[in-house]
Design a protein around this motif. Structure first.
Motif, PDB file in Angstrom:
ATOM      1  N   THR A 221       0.815  -1.142   0.003  1.00 60.11           N
ATOM      2  CA  THR A 221      -0.038  -0.126   0.044  1.00 60.11           C
ATOM      3  C   THR A 221       0.954   1.409  -0.040  1.00 60.11           C
ATOM      4  O   THR A 221       1.647   1.450   0.829  1.00 60.11           O
ATOM      5  CB  THR A 221      -0.806   0.030   1.167  1.00 60.11           C
ATOM      6  OG1 THR A 221      -1.786  -1.184   1.178  1.00 60.11           O
ATOM      7  CG2 THR A 221      -1.901   1.157   1.055  1.00 60.11           C
ATOM      8  N   GLY A 222       0.931   1.956  -0.778  1.00 61.86           N
ATOM      9  CA  GLY A 222       1.546   3.285  -1.289  1.00 61.86           C
ATOM     10  C   GLY A 222       0.617   4.505  -0.883  1.00 61.86           C
ATOM     11  O   GLY A 222      -0.490   4.328  -0.158  1.00 61.86           O
ATOM     12  N   ASN A 224      -1.159   8.112  -2.565  1.00 61.05           N
ATOM     13  CA  ASN A 224      -1.467   8.940  -3.664  1.00 61.05           C
ATOM     14  C   ASN A 224      -0.855  10.314  -3.340  1.00 61.05           C
ATOM     15  O   ASN A 224      -0.484  10.848  -2.234  1.00 61.05           O
ATOM     16  CB  ASN A 224      -2.749   8.980  -4.418  1.00 61.05           C
ATOM     17  CG  ASN A 224      -3.727   9.377  -3.236  1.00 61.05           C
ATOM     18  OD1 ASN A 224      -3.377   9.965  -2.290  1.00 61.05           O
ATOM     19  ND2 ASN A 224      -5.106   9.053  -3.398  1.00 61.05           N
ATOM     20  N   ALA A 232      -0.061  -0.588  -4.608  1.00 66.06           N
ATOM     21  CA  ALA A 232       1.299  -0.349  -5.489  1.00 66.06           C
ATOM     22  C   ALA A 232       2.197  -1.660  -5.337  1.00 66.06           C
ATOM     23  O   ALA A 232       1.477  -2.689  -4.682  1.00 66.06           O
ATOM     24  CB  ALA A 232       2.252   0.818  -4.854  1.00 66.06           C
ATOM     25  N   ARG A 245       3.517   2.685  -8.558  1.00 71.53           N
ATOM     26  CA  ARG A 245       2.193   2.909  -7.989  1.00 71.53           C
ATOM     27  C   ARG A 245       1.479   3.569  -9.199  1.00 71.53           C
ATOM     28  O   ARG A 245       1.808   4.520  -9.646  1.00 71.53           O
ATOM     29  CB  ARG A 245       2.171   3.960  -6.889  1.00 71.53           C
ATOM     30  CG  ARG A 245       0.623   4.313  -6.582  1.00 71.53           C
ATOM     31  CD  ARG A 245       0.886   5.504  -5.035  1.00 71.53           C
ATOM     32  NE  ARG A 245       1.444   6.712  -5.635  1.00 71.53           N
ATOM     33  CZ  ARG A 245       1.135   7.688  -6.310  1.00 71.53           C
ATOM     34  NH1 ARG A 245       0.016   7.517  -6.761  1.00 71.53           N
ATOM     35  NH2 ARG A 245       1.942   8.617  -6.389  1.00 71.53           N
TER      36      ARG A 245
END
Length: 310
Positions: A221-222, A224, A232, A245
């Protein structure tokens, strides 16, 4: 009384096709179709899909073009648009069991991020189809199916699920994903492919020869541009790391992102959403941290961050 006319043959020879109605051949195009056409591809029909068969250069015959492409793959590397292949996701706690019932082979012990060959047989042991299965999570497999068999195999999967009643879900994503296969001596196992912000170039990232450390591929998990969670992936090949991502919106249909911007002229916030994606490359500095060397977001270059916390 007036009855029906006497049946008689046509006065002139008539093609059977005229009696059967107009010719109609629906076809589907891959997401890379325009790129193939602009690069001189000659297309062939595979099932309902238009697939690039070969790319003749100036004054090349069909045989010469195919031989040149085959030689390039044998000596270096080549790519093929596999988007026409059937693509199915199997979700759920019983996903591995479903694959073991439906195909030959073992999938319960398949490691995350790895591929295994799939072979589909009928009741008589005759081969119906083959493909590959990738385990993306403990409860998620991605399957590829032969182009012409895609609808038939998916329908058979649904039929079997109705009988077995396993705890799974089947999702046909054939038309949702584009696929590029890369092959050849330079196409190593630790290879990442990125088609860029507007799909106008192809970038291949692979393990360097002096890299000795292990590999890693993780869906993570990235964040934004608004600081919100976004899916991601992080790929480590030896000492080197790639992070990607993707944008979370579907771009408007256009030849490229630049063309879409010039045509639609989006507002600032909408344009930033179109551009909100990241590709970063770097190198491990210890077992848990890596340093970004190059990035589509220049302000992140030289940052040192945790391996799975981008």
């Amino acid at each position: 009384k007036i009855g029906t006319t006497t049946s008689r043959p046509f006065f002139h020879p008539t093609p059977i096709g005229h009696l059967g109605g107009r010719g109609f051949h629906p076809h589907r195009l891959t997401s890379l179709h325009d790129w193939h056409a602009s690069n001189g591809a000659v297309f062939t029909d595979i099932g309902a899909w238009k697939r690039a068969a070969y790319y003749p250069q100036s004054a090349q015959t069909k045989e010469q073009a195919i031989q040149a492409e085959a030689m390039a793959v044998r000596k270096t590397a080549g790519i093929i648009d596999g988007s026409s292949l059937g693509k199915v996701e199997v979700h759920g706690p019983d996903a591995a069991e479903f694959l073991e019932r439906f195909f030959t082979g073992k999938y319960a012990n398949q490691k995350l991020g790895t591929w295994r060959y799939t072979l589909l047989l009928d009741e008589a042991g005759v081969i119906i189809d083959d493909g590959v299965a990738c385990r993306l999570a403990e409860d998620l497999f991605y399957l590829s199916i032969g182009t012409t068999n895609a609808a038939t195999v998916y329908r058979e999967m649904q039929r079997c699920q109705q009988m077995w009643q396993l705890n799974i879900g089947l999702v046909n994503v054939t038309g949702a994903y584009g696929v590029i296969n890369i092959a050849g001596p330079n196409a190593q196992a630790n290879t990442a492919i990125e088609t860029g912000v507007d799909d106008v170039y192809l970038e291949v990232w692979r393990r360097l020869e002096n890299s000795q450390k292990p590999s890693l591929f993780e869906f993570i998990t990235g964040k934004n541009r608004k600081g919100l969670a976004a899916p991601a992936y992080c790929m480590r090949a030896g000492n080197f790391v790639a992070y990607a991502r993707p944008r979370q919106i579907v771009l408007p249909k256009a030849a490229s992102l630049i063309d879409a911007i010039h045509t639609i002229k989006p507002a600032r916030d909408e344009l930033l959403d179109w551009l909100d994606m990241e590709i970063s490359f770097g190198e491990m500095i210890d077992e848990q941290h890596w340093k970004i060397r190059h990035s589509t977001l220049p302000f992140k270059e030289s940052l040192i961050i945790s391996l799975l916390n981008v």
